[in-house]
Motif scaffolding. Structure first.
Motif, PDB file in Angstrom:
ATOM      1  N   ARG A 148      30.239  -7.773   7.499  1.00  0.00           N
ATOM      2  CA  ARG A 148      30.085  -8.474   8.785  1.00  0.00           C
ATOM      3  C   ARG A 148      28.603  -8.683   9.065  1.00  0.00           C
ATOM      4  NH1 ARG A 148      33.210  -6.175  13.676  1.00  0.00           N
ATOM      5  NH2 ARG A 148      32.327  -8.108  14.465  1.00  0.00           N
ATOM      6  N   HIS A 149      28.055  -9.751   8.511  1.00  0.00           N
ATOM      7  CA  HIS A 149      26.630 -10.016   8.594  1.00  0.00           C
ATOM      8  C   HIS A 149      26.286 -11.146   9.559  1.00  0.00           C
ATOM      9  CE1 HIS A 149      25.412  -7.997   4.515  1.00  0.00           C
ATOM     10  NE2 HIS A 149      25.858  -7.148   5.425  1.00  0.00           N
ATOM     11  N   GLU A 150      27.217 -11.478  10.421  1.00  0.00           N
ATOM     12  CA  GLU A 150      26.946 -12.588  11.333  1.00  0.00           C
ATOM     13  C   GLU A 150      25.818 -12.268  12.316  1.00  0.00           C
ATOM     14  OE1 GLU A 150      30.165 -10.016  13.125  1.00  0.00           O
ATOM     15  OE2 GLU A 150      29.780 -10.937  11.169  1.00  0.00           O
ATOM     16  N   TRP A 151      25.488 -10.997  12.487  1.00  0.00           N
ATOM     17  CA  TRP A 151      24.450 -10.592  13.431  1.00  0.00           C
ATOM     18  C   TRP A 151      23.063 -10.542  12.809  1.00  0.00           C
ATOM     19  CZ3 TRP A 151      21.839  -5.899  12.576  1.00  0.00           C
ATOM     20  CH2 TRP A 151      22.363  -5.110  11.548  1.00  0.00           C
TER      21      TRP A 151
END
Length: 395
Positions: A264-267
Motif C-alpha cells: 500500500r504505497h499510495e501515501w
C-alpha cells in the motif's frame, strides 16, 4: 555489501554565481567515466569507485570533488553540489550534444529545458534481481527521510520557493519519476518498464526515474530520490543509511521470503512532498503511523530501525554522529536560506561552493583564468560562522 555513488554538480561562474553551459570546458582534461556529461551543459556527473567502507567512500568522494574543483577553477568556474543553484536562467543553458539528449529535449520540451537540477544517486549491491525488486518495495516507505536529510534546493531562478527541495517538485514532472509500485518479481518489473517503452512515453530503461530502481546496467539497487549534497559528509550519511536499509530488508526477506510492506504505497508521494516542503525543519510522515511527526523523531526512528545493520557493518558510530550533526545544524536548504536572508543570493552561492569544496569557512579560493589572472572574490560577513567537517572513520 559494496556501495558506490554518482554525484551531479552545477557549473557556475565564480564572479557572478550564475549557472553557465560550460561543462565541456570543465571536462576537457578530466577522465571518463569518473567524470561525464548530463542532459544539460550546465551539469557534470561524477562516479565513485566501489567500496565496502564508508571511510573509503568518503575519501573517494572528497578526492573526486577536489579534481573537479581544480578543473573548474582553472576557467573561473566552480562546481556546486546542490539540488538547484540560486541564480540561473533557463534561456542561457544549452543541452548536451547527442541523439539521446536531443530526442529528450524535443519530446519533453519545458520539462527537459528546466532540468537544471542535480541529485545524489547511491548504488548498493543486489546480485539477485528478484530479491532486489522485493527490497525496493520494502525500503520505499523510508526513502523520504533520506530526501529530507539531503534537501538543498530552496531557490529556483532567483526566487525562494518555500520548499527545502524544489528539485523534487521539478523532478516529479517526468512521467516515470516518483515512488515505485510493488512487483511480484524482476520479470514483472521488466515487463512494466518495457510497457513504458512500447507506449512511446520513454525511449529506454535508463529513463525509469523512480525514487529507487534496480540499475539498468549494474547488479545494484539505485537510490535516486535525494538532492545533490553540498557536504560530502551528507552523501556518506545517506549512503550509510541506504545500505543499512537494504541490508535489513535483504536479511529479513532471505529468511522468510515474505514481504511485510503490504504493497500500500499510495501515501508515498505525499510523504515525498512533505519531505521536499519541510526538509529537517518541519514535520515528516512517520512510516509506522503514517501521521506527521517532528523530523528529528522520524529520522531517529530510522536510525533505530537500521542500527543492527549499521553495527554489523561497523558504520554505527559514523552514521549516528553524522545524523546528530545533521539534526543539530539543519538541512543544506536551511543553511542556504539563512545565508540568503542575512545577505543575498550570491552569498548563498558562495556558501554552497565552499561546502562543496569542503572549506571550513565561506571564503572562496581565488579562481584563476587561463591567463593566470586572479578573479576577485566576495568575502562573507565577519560574523558568519564557518562549518567544521566531521571526521569519517572507516569500520
Amino acid at each position: 555489501m559494496r556501495i558506490g555513488v554518482e554525484e551531479e554538480f552545477h557549473i557556475v561562474e565564480v564572479e557572478t554565481g550564475l549557472l553557465v553551459s560550460r561543462a565541456d570546458t570543465v571536462l576537457e582534461k578530466l577522465p571518463s567515466p569518473t567524470f561525464t556529461t548530463e542532459l544539460q551543459q550546465a551539469t557534470v556527473e561524477t562516479n565513485s569507485g566501489v567500496h565496502t567502507s564508508l571511510g573509503d567512500l568518503y575519501t573517494d568522494i572528497v578526492g573526486t570533488r577536489r579534481r573537479l574543483d581544480a578543473a573548474a577553477t582553472a576557467h573561473g568556474l566552480a562546481a556546486v553540489a546542490a539540488g538547484t543553484v540560486p541564480l540561473a536562467s533557463t534561456a542561457d543553458i544549452r543541452p548536451t550534444a547527442g541523439y539521446r539528449y536531443r530526442r529528450m529535449v524535443d519530446q519533453y520540451r519545458m520539462v527537459a529545458d528546466e532540468q537544471l537540477i542535480c541529485g545524489t544517486h547511491v548504488h548498493v549491491d543486489a546480485p539477485d534481481r528478484d530479491l532486489a525488486v522485493h527490497i525496493m518495495c520494502e525500503v520505499s516507505p523510508w526513502l523520504h527521510v533520506l530526501l529530507a536529510l539531503s534537501a538543498s534546493s530552496p531557490f529556483w531562478l532567483g526566487a525562494d520557493t518555500g520548499y527545502a527541495s524544489w528539485r523534487t517538485m521539478l523532478w516529479q514532472r517526468w512521467p516515470t519519476a516518483g515512488p515505485v509500485a510493488c512487483f511480484a518479481d524482476a520479470a514483472a518489473y521488466d515487463t512494466a518498464v518495457q510497457g513504458f517503452i512500447d507506449s512511446g512515453v520513454i525511449s529506454d530503461p535508463g529513463m525509469i526515474y523512480y525514487d529507487i530502481r534496480p540499475s539498468a546496467h549494474q547488479q545494484t539497487l539505485e537510490l535516486r530520490i535525494c538532492d545533490a549534497c553540498p557536504r560530502a559528509e551528507t552523501v556518506v550519511l545517506v549512503a550509510g543509511l541506504f545500505r543499512a536499509l537494504v541490508t535489513e530488508a535483504r536479511e529479513r526477506l532471505e529468511s522468510t521470503r515474505l514481504p511485510t510492506c503490504g504493497g500500500r504505497h499510495e501515501w508515498l508521494r505525499a510523504a515525498s512532498w512533505r519531505a521536499a516542503r519541510s526538509g529537517l525543519e518541519g514535520t515528516l510522515i512517520d512510516p509506522y503511523t503514517r501521521h506527521e511527526a517532528p523530523a528529528s523523531q522520524v529520522v531517529r526512528a530510522l536510525l533505530r530501525r537500521v542500527r543492527p545493520a549499521l553495527e554489523a557493518a561497523g558504520d554505527w558510530q559514523t552514521v549516528r554522529d553524522l545524523t546528530e550533526r545533521a539534526l543539530k545544524e539543519g538541512s543544506a536548504a536551511h543553511r542556504m536560506r539563512r545565508t540568503a536572508t542575512a545577505e543575498d543570493l550570491l552569498a548563498c552561492t558562495d556558501l554552497a561552493i565552499a561546502e562543496t569544496r569542503g572549506d571550513t569557512d565561506r571564503r572562496r579560493r581565488p579562481a584563476t583564468g587561463l591567463d593566470g589572472h586572479v578573479t576577485p572574490l566576495r568575502r562573507p560577513a565577519p560574523d558568519t560562522p564557518g562549518t567544521r567537517p566531521a571526521r569519517i572513520a572507516g569500520p
